[in-house]
Write a protein that holds these residues in place. Structure first.
Motif, short mmCIF file in Angstrom:
data_model
loop_
_atom_site.label_atom_id
_atom_site.label_comp_id
_atom_site.label_asym_id
_atom_site.label_seq_id
_atom_site.Cartn_x
_atom_site.Cartn_y
_atom_site.Cartn_z
N LEU A 116 69.22 -44.78 -60.20
CA LEU A 116 70.28 -43.97 -60.60
C LEU A 116 70.17 -43.13 -61.55
O LEU A 116 70.23 -41.73 -61.30
CB LEU A 116 71.63 -44.86 -60.74
CG LEU A 116 72.90 -43.87 -61.39
CD1 LEU A 116 73.60 -43.22 -60.19
CD2 LEU A 116 73.99 -44.99 -61.89
N GLU A 117 69.26 -43.34 -62.53
CA GLU A 117 68.89 -42.55 -63.57
C GLU A 117 67.81 -41.56 -62.84
O GLU A 117 67.83 -40.20 -63.18
CB GLU A 117 68.45 -43.22 -64.65
CG GLU A 117 69.09 -44.04 -65.36
CD GLU A 117 70.40 -42.92 -66.14
OE1 GLU A 117 69.89 -41.76 -66.65
OE2 GLU A 117 71.47 -43.32 -65.83
N ALA A 118 67.28 -42.15 -61.97
CA ALA A 118 66.10 -41.02 -61.32
C ALA A 118 66.70 -40.09 -60.53
O ALA A 118 66.43 -38.85 -60.74
CB ALA A 118 65.11 -41.77 -60.46
N MET A 119 67.98 -40.50 -59.82
CA MET A 119 68.57 -39.33 -59.12
C MET A 119 69.14 -38.33 -60.36
O MET A 119 69.28 -37.27 -59.95
CB MET A 119 69.85 -40.02 -58.62
CG MET A 119 69.41 -40.76 -57.07
SD MET A 119 71.05 -41.58 -56.18
CE MET A 119 70.74 -42.80 -56.85
N ARG A 120 69.93 -38.72 -61.34
CA ARG A 120 70.36 -38.05 -62.36
C ARG A 120 69.27 -36.81 -62.89
O ARG A 120 69.65 -35.82 -62.82
CB ARG A 120 71.05 -38.55 -63.38
CG ARG A 120 72.31 -39.21 -63.20
CD ARG A 120 72.85 -40.10 -64.23
NE ARG A 120 73.98 -40.51 -64.02
CZ ARG A 120 74.81 -41.51 -64.64
NH1 ARG A 120 73.99 -42.23 -65.45
NH2 ARG A 120 76.16 -41.87 -64.58
N ASP A 121 68.27 -37.47 -63.03
CA ASP A 121 67.03 -36.60 -63.41
C ASP A 121 66.77 -35.73 -62.70
O ASP A 121 66.54 -34.44 -62.75
CB ASP A 121 65.64 -37.61 -63.89
CG ASP A 121 64.55 -36.83 -64.20
OD1 ASP A 121 64.73 -36.04 -65.41
OD2 ASP A 121 63.55 -36.65 -63.60
N ALA A 122 66.72 -36.25 -61.20
CA ALA A 122 66.23 -35.15 -60.34
C ALA A 122 67.14 -34.07 -59.93
O ALA A 122 66.94 -32.91 -59.62
CB ALA A 122 66.02 -35.98 -58.83
N ALA A 123 68.47 -34.51 -60.23
CA ALA A 123 69.75 -33.45 -60.00
C ALA A 123 69.58 -32.50 -61.31
O ALA A 123 69.75 -31.35 -61.10
CB ALA A 123 70.74 -34.19 -60.31
N ASP A 124 69.24 -32.79 -62.43
CA ASP A 124 69.06 -31.96 -63.59
C ASP A 124 67.99 -30.97 -63.01
O ASP A 124 67.79 -29.84 -63.49
CB ASP A 124 68.63 -32.70 -64.77
CG ASP A 124 69.67 -33.68 -65.34
OD1 ASP A 124 70.68 -33.39 -65.08
OD2 ASP A 124 69.38 -34.28 -66.06
N ARG A 125 66.79 -31.51 -62.51
CA ARG A 125 65.84 -30.46 -62.08
C ARG A 125 65.88 -29.89 -60.76
O ARG A 125 64.95 -28.92 -60.21
CB ARG A 125 64.35 -31.45 -62.18
CG ARG A 125 63.89 -31.79 -63.46
CD ARG A 125 62.61 -32.49 -63.21
NE ARG A 125 62.81 -34.11 -62.68
CZ ARG A 125 62.43 -34.31 -61.52
NH1 ARG A 125 61.55 -33.50 -60.75
NH2 ARG A 125 62.55 -35.37 -61.03
N GLY A 126 66.98 -30.12 -60.16
CA GLY A 126 67.10 -29.47 -58.80
C GLY A 126 65.95 -30.02 -57.80
O GLY A 126 65.66 -29.23 -56.88
N ALA A 127 65.44 -31.09 -57.97
CA ALA A 127 64.14 -31.59 -57.25
C ALA A 127 65.10 -32.45 -55.94
O ALA A 127 64.98 -33.66 -56.19
CB ALA A 127 63.46 -32.35 -57.99
N ALA A 128 65.17 -31.85 -54.77
CA ALA A 128 65.78 -32.70 -53.75
C ALA A 128 65.26 -33.76 -53.06
O ALA A 128 65.27 -34.72 -52.76
CB ALA A 128 66.10 -31.78 -52.65
N GLU A 129 63.59 -33.57 -53.33
CA GLU A 129 62.72 -34.57 -52.73
C GLU A 129 62.59 -35.90 -53.54
O GLU A 129 62.82 -37.02 -53.08
CB GLU A 129 61.39 -33.91 -52.34
CG GLU A 129 61.10 -32.95 -51.16
CD GLU A 129 61.47 -33.30 -49.72
OE1 GLU A 129 61.49 -34.70 -49.75
OE2 GLU A 129 62.08 -32.74 -49.11
N ASP A 130 62.51 -35.66 -54.76
CA ASP A 130 62.71 -36.60 -55.69
C ASP A 130 64.06 -37.34 -55.72
O ASP A 130 64.14 -38.62 -55.85
CB ASP A 130 62.29 -36.32 -57.07
CG ASP A 130 60.97 -35.70 -57.31
OD1 ASP A 130 60.37 -35.97 -56.39
OD2 ASP A 130 60.77 -35.06 -58.26
N PHE A 131 65.09 -36.49 -55.54
CA PHE A 131 66.29 -37.18 -55.42
C PHE A 131 66.37 -38.17 -54.23
O PHE A 131 66.89 -39.28 -54.34
CB PHE A 131 67.57 -36.30 -55.22
CG PHE A 131 68.93 -36.79 -55.55
CD1 PHE A 131 69.64 -36.53 -56.71
CD2 PHE A 131 69.60 -37.15 -54.44
CE1 PHE A 131 70.76 -37.10 -56.84
CE2 PHE A 131 70.78 -37.59 -54.56
CZ PHE A 131 71.37 -37.67 -55.82
N ALA A 132 66.08 -37.41 -53.02
CA ALA A 132 65.95 -38.59 -51.76
C ALA A 132 65.18 -39.85 -51.87
O ALA A 132 65.83 -40.99 -51.52
CB ALA A 132 65.23 -37.68 -50.73
#
Length: 222
Positions: A116-132
């Motif tokens: 969940l924290e990794a998703m938030r971090d990816a959202a902050d960075r706009g990193a769709a692949e990391d979010f996925a």
């Protein structure tokens, strides 16, 4: 040409080829009906035919390719395939959720905070692949905690396909923060112990993903 020094390395190459071909099939970069020939793919990827053969076998098993008299051809995904995949996932994950809620401890649910924290971090960075990737890890924990060996096996079979679907749908979102918070809402429901509320959250969550996939297909990006 890659040097194939071990079966493990060959398998790794096969997985990478499968990953790239899977993405091309699901996103339509390889159109339905395309004839895939081992020799040509080996030249394109600059590797031996062994990993190519492994990759094609994987994708055939996932229903993305089909064997005909003249070889293997791309099936791709149409609207009915998308519907089947998401209804299948909801059935599988609902079962996983029920079982995991019967077995999991509060400490087990804490393990979902990391993705969940990794998703938030990816959202902050706009990193769709990391979010996925974090998104998939979050949902996979329900299967792992279910204690249902065969359910996990079925999920692992389809997980690569859903990995691509997540990548496609996440690219539809200009802001990934609402999706991250939707995962928090699902986790809160699960931690509350209310099975029906949790299943409703999951159903809405997957419905949103399916609708984004349909949008992607209508725009020609999936």
């Amino acid at each position: 040409m890659y040097e194939i020094t071990s079966l493990r390395q060959s398998a790794t190459l096969g997985e990478e080829v499968a990953r790239r071909l899977r993405y091309m099939v699901i996103t339509g970069k390889l159109a339905p009906g395309t004839h895939l020939v081992e020799d040509k793919l080996a030249r394109d990827f600059d590797i031996s035919r062994g990993p190519i053969r492994d990759a094609l076998r994987r994708l055939e098993g996932e229903g993305l390719l089909e064997s005909r008299r003249r070889g293997l051809f791309v099936v791709g995904l149409d609207e009915s395939d998308v519907e089947e995949l998401y209804t299948l996932r909801e059935s599988l994950e609902s079962l996983a959720l029920r079982h995991s809620m019967q077995r999991a401890t509060p400490q087990d649910w804490e393990s979902l905070l990391r993705p969940l924290e990794a998703m938030r971090d990816a959202a902050d960075r706009g990193a769709a692949e990391d979010f996925a990737a974090a998104d998939l890890e979050f949902h996979s924990r329900f299967y792992e905690l279910s204690g249902h060996r065969r359910l996990v096996s079925v999920w692992e079979h389809y997980r690569p396909t859903f990995s691509v679907l997540l990548s496609v749908t996440n690219h539809q979102d200009s802001d990934l923060h609402p999706s991250a918070e939707a995962h928090l809402a699902l986790l809160d429901a699960v931690r509350s112990g209310d099975v029906e509320v949790s299943l409703q959250e999951l159903s809405q969550h997957l419905l949103g993903a399916k609708n984004r996939m349909r949008d992607a297909r209508s725009k020609g990006t999936g």
